[in-house]
Design an enzyme around this catalytic site. Structure first.
Site, mmCIF file in Angstrom:
data_model
loop_
_atom_site.group_PDB
_atom_site.id
_atom_site.type_symbol
_atom_site.label_atom_id
_atom_site.label_comp_id
_atom_site.label_asym_id
_atom_site.label_seq_id
_atom_site.Cartn_x
_atom_site.Cartn_y
_atom_site.Cartn_z
ATOM 1 N N GLU A 1 1.730 -4.622 -5.211
ATOM 2 C CA GLU A 1 0.685 -5.633 -5.045
ATOM 3 C C GLU A 1 -0.488 -5.318 -5.965
ATOM 4 O O GLU A 1 -0.907 -4.168 -6.090
ATOM 5 C CB GLU A 1 0.227 -5.677 -3.585
ATOM 6 C CG GLU A 1 -0.728 -6.804 -3.266
ATOM 7 C CD GLU A 1 -1.094 -6.845 -1.791
ATOM 8 O OE1 GLU A 1 -1.308 -7.941 -1.270
ATOM 9 O OE2 GLU A 1 -1.164 -5.766 -1.174
ATOM 10 N N CYS B 1 0.870 -1.177 0.000
ATOM 11 C CA CYS B 1 0.000 0.000 0.000
ATOM 12 C C CYS B 1 0.901 1.219 0.000
ATOM 13 O O CYS B 1 1.962 1.227 0.634
ATOM 14 C CB CYS B 1 -0.912 -0.019 1.223
ATOM 15 S SG CYS B 1 -1.907 1.473 1.397
#
Length: 544
Positions: A442, A412
């Site tokens: 990700e 993140c």
């Protein structure tokens, strides 16, 4: 007599009244009939009445126990549309009304009920001053209850929104048809079609025609609009950028408004009454983009006050001022692993500093749509970037990654603009280089995340091409030197039209025009906000 007793029992909710009513008819029966068979029938009647009363009470208790759970605001869930939301005992009132209906009682004695959605529509209204809640920014709804869907806030009318929605649908349909025709005859590595080339040239021409600056009259008009409406209206955006870019921005606004409307209809957010609109963070007041699962007592306030050092959230400016007077934190917890000038990066372990990392995730969710992790922070390491002055180290961004071995360089990422995003991405890849791994963000990436990473990958590849002096380029060698995943390298080369397929081989084209354009921007930008590998003092965590 038996029929009369049952009717009396069914119309009463008090067991004592039923007993008195049943005794009087029994006395009349015993006085007028001396037959033992009749007396026996009366006893059976009394027994059956007691059984029916007890089963009726049990049924009422069961109905009360099975009533729908209440929300923290005291109202029943929206799925129970028949419950009177104005009554504190709505489920019991409905059960009584149902019993009266079944027993054939007078309808005038039934409790009045209102539909949930009717009360919802009457109670909620758009917070924009002077708005009647009619129309929607998407042009697909008759009413709105939030600023994100308000045509008046966006300086439009309801009819204009409908016209724009029709135009967007028509453009989308034409685009899909064109794509289907192109895909029908496309090969794996086909060059851009003639239609795509014409569209690109059209966009470039539109951007060249945009006005260099605002005229004096336009500036006065914009200032007058700002002074008249303040923050209750969106600033005038015409002539600030090209018509093409403005239309793209309008489409993004409509899409975001439609997504929020879907979330509101699903009950995931109740914008306007239970969504944080702004946060006070240090010397900034930030408008939020998305819903974050803060405790309801804080979320329904609309404005949240957050300490920029410990990230504790509070309800008022007074509480924040008192907290800042005694807060001993001046930088994030954890180890400082990088410092160059005023920029520092702290490595914070989610297992050791759980509360801080949870507050950081809640803060990030206000600006990230796809973030789903808030409280399970133990497996993650958080790298928090700060900018220091004489008052402390101020948060400008962070990224997180799993502490154990995993190919992702980031899980993140959140940052303020002005160049901090590329610094954070570059720092994450620097850690991957030290670990001797290939990194990648990700998946799935958000729209803004893809734009940020694609921009970084483009700079990395063009810098590599600028410094490359050989004749043959290997994607594997590029990946080993830059720590960028080969899949990301190939996708970026394709977007730059630098990857071709010729005679059974993949060729990487060195486009000098793109390299020269990048070099000019790099020289103009300077080296103020770049990561220096020599300033990193970090060893990979154990187990990686």
């Amino acid at each position: 007599t038996v029929t009369q007793l049952r009717r009396t029992a069914g119309s009463s909710s008090d067991g004592t009244a039923d007993s008195d009513d049943s005794a009087e008819p029994e006395k009349a029966d015993s006085g007028s009939h001396s037959d033992p068979t009749v007396r026996s029938s009366a006893r059976l009647t009394r027994t059956s009445l007691r059984l029916s009363q007890s089963s009726h009470d049990v049924k009422q208790v069961a109905e009360r126990d099975e009533s729908p759970p209440r929300t923290p605001t005291g109202n029943a869930p929206s799925s129970e549309s028949d419950i009177d939301i104005s009554s504190p005992n709505a489920s019991h009132d409905e059960g009584a009304a149902k019993d009266q209906k079944d027993s054939g009682s007078d309808p005038s004695h039934r409790p009045k009920r209102r539909r949930f959605h009717e009360s919802y529509n009457f109670n909620m209204k758009c917070p924009t001053p002077g708005c009647n809640s009619l129309g929607h920014l998407t042009g697909k709804h008759e009413r709105h209850f939030s600023i994100s869907g308000c045509p008046l806030y966006h300086n439009l009318s309801a009819d204009e929104c409908k016209v724009k929605a029709t135009e967007r649908d028509k453009q989308e349909e034409e685009r899909n048809q064109s794509q289907n025709e192109d895909n029908r005859h496309a090969t794996r590595h086909q060059a851009p079609t003639a239609r795509q080339v014409r569209y690109k040239e059209k966009v470039q021409e539109m951007r060249k025609r945009r006005d260099v600056g605002l005229t004096k009259e336009q500036k006065e008009k914009y200032m007058e609009h700002r002074q008249t409406h303040g923050t209750s209206r969106e600033p005038l955006l015409e002539n600030i950028t090209s018509e093409y870019d403005l239309e793209l921005f309008r489409k993004a606004q409509a899409r975001a408004s439609e997504d929020l409307e879907k979330l509101r209809m699903q009950g995931q957010i109740t914008e306007g009454s239970n969504m944080i609109k702004t946060i006070v963070f240090g010397r900034f007041e930030l408008d939020t983009w998305y819903h974050s699962p803060y405790p309801e007592e804080y979320a329904r306030l609309g404005r949240l006050y957050v300490c920029e050092f410990c990230l504790k959230y509070m309800k008022s400016q007074t509480i924040l001022r008192r907290h800042m007077a005694k807060c001993v934190w001046k930088h994030p917890p954890g180890d400082e692993v990088y410092r160059k000038g005023a920029i520092s990066v702290f490595e914070v372990d989610g297992k050791k500093n759980k509360i801080y990392c949870q507050n950081l995730c809640l803060l990030a969710k206000l600006f990230l749509d796809h973030k789903t992790l808030y409280y399970d922070v133990e497996p993650f390491l958080f790298y928090v970037m700060t900018e220091a002055d004489n008052t402390g180290c101020h948060l400008v961004g962070y990224f997180s990654k799993v502490s154990f071995q995993k190919p992702q360089s980031t899980s993140c990422i959140l940052y303020m603009r002005q160049g901090y995003g590329k610094m954070l991405i570059d720092f994450s890849y620097l850690l991957s280089k030290v670990e001797e791994k290939v990194g990648s963000p990700e998946r799935p990436l958000s729209d803004l995340g893809l734009i940020s990473y694609r921009s970084y990958w483009k700079e990395v590849l063009l810098r590599y091409m600028y410094n490359f002096q050989g004749k043959e380029i290997s994607i594997k060698e590029i990946s080993q030197e830059t720590a960028v995943n080969p899949v990301d390298i190939v996708s970026t080369l394709q977007s730059l039209q630098m990857l071709k397929y010729w005679k059974g081989k993949h060729l990487v084209l060195k486009r000098q025009d793109l390299i020269d354009e990048w070099k000019a921007k790099e020289t103009k930008r300077g080296t103020n906000k770049t990561i220096d590998p020599g300033s990193l003092k970090w060893t990979p965590p154990k187990g990686t």
